[in-house]
Design an enzyme around this catalytic site. Sequence first.
Site, mmCIF file in Angstrom:
data_model
loop_
_atom_site.group_PDB
_atom_site.id
_atom_site.type_symbol
_atom_site.label_atom_id
_atom_site.label_comp_id
_atom_site.label_asym_id
_atom_site.label_seq_id
_atom_site.Cartn_x
_atom_site.Cartn_y
_atom_site.Cartn_z
ATOM 1 N N ASP A 35 65.396 -11.117 -1.106
ATOM 2 C CA ASP A 35 65.992 -10.658 0.116
ATOM 3 C C ASP A 35 67.368 -10.259 -0.123
ATOM 4 O O ASP A 35 67.972 -11.868 0.650
ATOM 5 C CB ASP A 35 65.649 -11.144 1.417
ATOM 6 C CG ASP A 35 63.657 -10.090 0.759
ATOM 7 O OD1 ASP A 35 63.337 -9.573 0.416
ATOM 8 O OD2 ASP A 35 63.055 -10.930 1.618
ATOM 9 N N LEU A 36 68.071 -9.692 -0.412
ATOM 10 C CA LEU A 36 69.310 -9.406 -0.788
ATOM 11 C C LEU A 36 70.635 -10.290 0.398
ATOM 12 O O LEU A 36 70.160 -9.287 1.458
ATOM 13 C CB LEU A 36 70.713 -8.182 -0.967
ATOM 14 C CG LEU A 36 71.766 -8.653 -1.885
ATOM 15 C CD1 LEU A 36 72.127 -9.652 -2.566
ATOM 16 C CD2 LEU A 36 72.332 -7.453 -1.585
ATOM 17 N N ASP A 37 71.344 -11.556 0.422
ATOM 18 C CA ASP A 37 71.942 -12.068 1.779
ATOM 19 C C ASP A 37 71.202 -12.305 3.359
ATOM 20 O O ASP A 37 70.882 -12.132 3.757
ATOM 21 C CB ASP A 37 73.085 -10.840 2.335
ATOM 22 C CG ASP A 37 74.074 -10.763 0.939
ATOM 23 O OD1 ASP A 37 74.277 -12.400 0.529
ATOM 24 O OD2 ASP A 37 74.916 -9.878 1.386
ATOM 25 N N GLU A 38 70.040 -12.453 3.027
ATOM 26 C CA GLU A 38 68.828 -12.670 3.494
ATOM 27 C C GLU A 38 68.027 -14.159 3.794
ATOM 28 O O GLU A 38 67.147 -14.450 4.444
ATOM 29 C CB GLU A 38 67.922 -12.002 3.837
ATOM 30 C CG GLU A 38 68.473 -10.188 4.497
ATOM 31 C CD GLU A 38 67.053 -9.089 4.518
ATOM 32 O OE1 GLU A 38 66.160 -9.181 4.845
ATOM 33 O OE2 GLU A 38 67.476 -8.082 4.397
#
Length: 293
Positions: free
Chosen positions: A236-239
């Site tokens: 989950d991108l940048d999460e």
Amino acid sequence: MSTPDRRYVITLGCPDRTGIVAAISGFLYRLGGSIVGAGYHTDPETNWFFTRQEVRADSLDLDVEELRDRFAEVAAELGDRTEWRVSDSGTRRRVVLLVSRAGHCLYDLLGRVASGELDVDIRAVIGNHADLAGITEAHGIPFHHVPFPASGREPERRAEAFTRVAEIVDSHDPDAVVLARFMQILPTELCQRWAGRVLNIHHSFLPSFIGARPYHQAHARGVKLIGATCHYVTADLDEGPIIEQDVIRVDHGDSVADMVRKGRDIEKVVLARGLRWHLEDRVLTHGNRTVVF
């Protein structure tokens, strides 16, 4: 040979219940271990217990491998959901850095290592551009240029490039893979393969100012605080779970260039802290949250 400042570090997480601290401290007491640092936390929402223990290595008549073998019995008694680790501060940690063109985070980490402030073994730097090869090699560290096609184009070539990156990284079996302003999105397979070892740094404007030119967007909005976030990388991108964050004030007199400069300053500090804490086994994760001792 153990020295007075060498530590064995035990980290553990498990469902909370009475007797956990007694089980761990009793185990170390029976071995004659001298506990010189201990942290505890229980998350009331998940009922999950966390601890980090530092033991003087020279207080034990066994090496870290035997300590792991014996501690496995304690962990087993705490339940099959128990997550634990035993590490040796006398073992120098291995790190691989991934970079693009922005060099501020790379310069900072190289300087900290060269000065002895950060005692790690940077085994390699991998760049999708060759801009930072010179400074890397000046520090005696191999630089690997792995070119990538333009974003979103030629997916087969992108896959080949990431295959090459993975080959280099895996050849060093690093304790941390640091995305030091690496402007490529790791594929899901690598996020999973390196889970818990990949650290990323980015500005903290997300999710308010996404996409290109975030500092220009923030300047136009008149923000008064800018910051940076260091986190573990997930699919989950940048999460991913957050390790460290910090902020710095800006005001109406700051230009976009001023904000970019201040943002880079805070990125360097936050990444260095996050990497240090990760390598010192101070960060325990549970789900998408962290406890940092």
